[in-house]
Design an enzyme around this catalytic site. Structure first.
Site, short mmCIF file in Angstrom:
data_model
loop_
_atom_site.label_atom_id
_atom_site.label_comp_id
_atom_site.label_asym_id
_atom_site.label_seq_id
_atom_site.Cartn_x
_atom_site.Cartn_y
_atom_site.Cartn_z
CG ASP A 92 6.40 54.96 8.37
OD1 ASP A 92 5.78 54.16 7.64
OD2 ASP A 92 7.62 55.16 8.28
CD GLU B 242 -0.44 47.69 10.85
OE1 GLU B 242 -1.21 47.79 9.89
OE2 GLU B 242 0.79 47.89 10.75
CG ASP C 194 3.08 51.71 10.79
OD1 ASP C 194 2.32 50.83 10.36
OD2 ASP C 194 4.03 52.20 10.14
#
Length: 418
Positions: free
Chosen positions: A352, A271, A187
């Site tokens: 997170d 991502e 992340d």
């Protein structure tokens, strides 16, 4: 295992006055030829709806050299000029394939100053490099050796805004593909540059913030100088050197970080961030640009290809932050100031770390059922979600949301990771 790849090795070099003058003329001619060819192709399409290819622009270049106004193009090597036409052809190919916007004209002050030489325009002998139209070899600072027996196939010379000269040698290299195990979810953030699904947080160095005062002072000095003066040119170089220092430190940190991730794990899940849209937030634009998430992803992509790793890209609409990694419950809102939250099931989450774990679960769903390559908001091309395409027992513990997509460059058959 090993794999043969094309790899560029970039070095600093210090040209003589004659070499600097010759290269500066080459840069100007390359820019001129590129702009003239772009104008010719644009006019041909606007007036006659005709697509001009590389061969036609090459014939135009030959005709331009015979005119009195453009006879100076014969004073520099012809290879960089031909390479400029090839680069323009590549730009149009990407534009027609809708992978890029329409090519734009090169600016004297804003565009990158570079020239590309192929094997016929340089001499490589006993570790010395001599370019066409030059009598002396380049004085290269060999900060690291080339691969044993390597011979460059393409040489690119460039000069940045800080006045530093670089030469990039494209060589054949062999990368080792050492075996690795495990899969990790990542992340990206601002407080922590990366948060791994293992719970590890990598601090954001914030290189731009560290030099912000020096940069502001140099920019104020530049603003006070009279336009067109020699002092303004010196002040501009000082600003460019500070920017170069920031970029070099950022790039060095990202190289070390991505190399470590690729060597330690077999698969990496990230991502699909829309950085171009995110920097439109003027409160966070500077911090997002300093984090260089797009550069990080680019490094992961080509290094994963070198070392035989899998890079899995999760769809940007996957709610990794608001999803409970324990029970799969979806929170309605999750403002940026909320760093820890408690799910109704009783699980306490770090914002997170929870997102990284959800990204990892999405990556496992991709490897288990082969989710679609293209990012889509709804279901995949088969009309079913990731969890519906696999056996229910294999999907135990994976949240019921569309998982994501495998990177189109590194998609491979499903495998198990431990």
């Amino acid at each position: 295992m090993s794999r043969a790849v094309k790899r560029a090795f970039k070095y600093r070099f210090h040209p003589t006055n004659a070499q600097a003058a010759e290269l500066s003329r080459t840069f100007g001619c390359v820019r001129l030829v590129y702009n003239m060819a772009l104008q010719a192709r644009a006019e041909a399409w606007a007036e006659r709806r005709e697509r001009i290819n590389y061969n036609a622009t090459s014939a135009l270049l030959t005709a331009w050299k015979k005119t009195a106004d453009l006879a100076f193009l014969n004073e520099v090597s012809c290879v960089p000029l031909q390479q400029a036409l090839r680069h323009l052809q590549t730009a149009y190919t990407n534009f027609w394939a809708r992978r890029a916007k329409h090519p734009t004209y090169k600016s004297k002050r804003r565009s990158r100053r570079s020239a590309e030489y192929t094997a016929s325009a340089f001499r490589w002998r006993n570790g010395t490099l001599t370019l066409a139209k030059m009598t002396e070899p380049l004085h290269i600072v060999w900060s690291r050796p080339l691969p044993d027996g390597a011979s460059p196939s393409t040489v690119t010379v460039s000069c940045d805004a800080a006045g530093r000269w670089f030469v990039s040698l494209l060589c054949d290299d062999v990368t080792t593909q050492d075996p690795a195990t495990g899969i990790v979810g990542i992340d990206a953030g601002l407080d922590s540059l990366l948060t791994l699904s293992t719970g590890e947080k990598i601090t954001n160095p914030r290189h731009e913030r560290a030099d912000r005062q020096r940069l502001a002072r140099a920019q104020r000095d530049l603003a006070r100088k009279q336009k067109g003066s020699a002092n303004r040119a010196k002040a501009r170089v000082k600003v460019a050197r500070i920017h170069a220092r920031i970029a070099d430190r950022r790039r060095d940190h990202l190289h070390k970080l991505t190399t470590r991730l690729v060597r330690e794990t077999q698969a990496i899940v990230i991502e699909d961030l829309a950085v171009r849209n995110m920097v439109k937030n003027h409160r966070l634009a500077r911090a997002i640009s300093d984090a260089a998430w797009r550069q990080l992803r680019t490094m992961l992509e080509y290094k994963a290809a070198w070392h035989g790793r899998d890079l899995i890209v999760v769809d940007r609409w996957f709610p990794s932050t608001r999803l409970c990694s324990a029970c799969g419950a979806l929170a309605q809102k999750m403002p940026l100031n909320v760093r820890e939250w408690i799910c109704p099931c009783g699980a306490v989450h770090d914002r997170d770390v929870n997102a990284a774990r959800n990204i990892l679960a999405a990556g496992l769903a991709v490897t288990a059922c082969g989710d679609d390559v293209r990012p889509q908001r709804g279901t995949s091309r088969t009309g079913q979600s990731s969890t519906k395409q696999e056996d229910p027992r294999a999907a135990k513990g994976i949240p019921f949301f569309r998982a994501g997509r495998m990177s189109r460059h590194h998609r491979s058959p499903a495998r198990s990771f431990t």
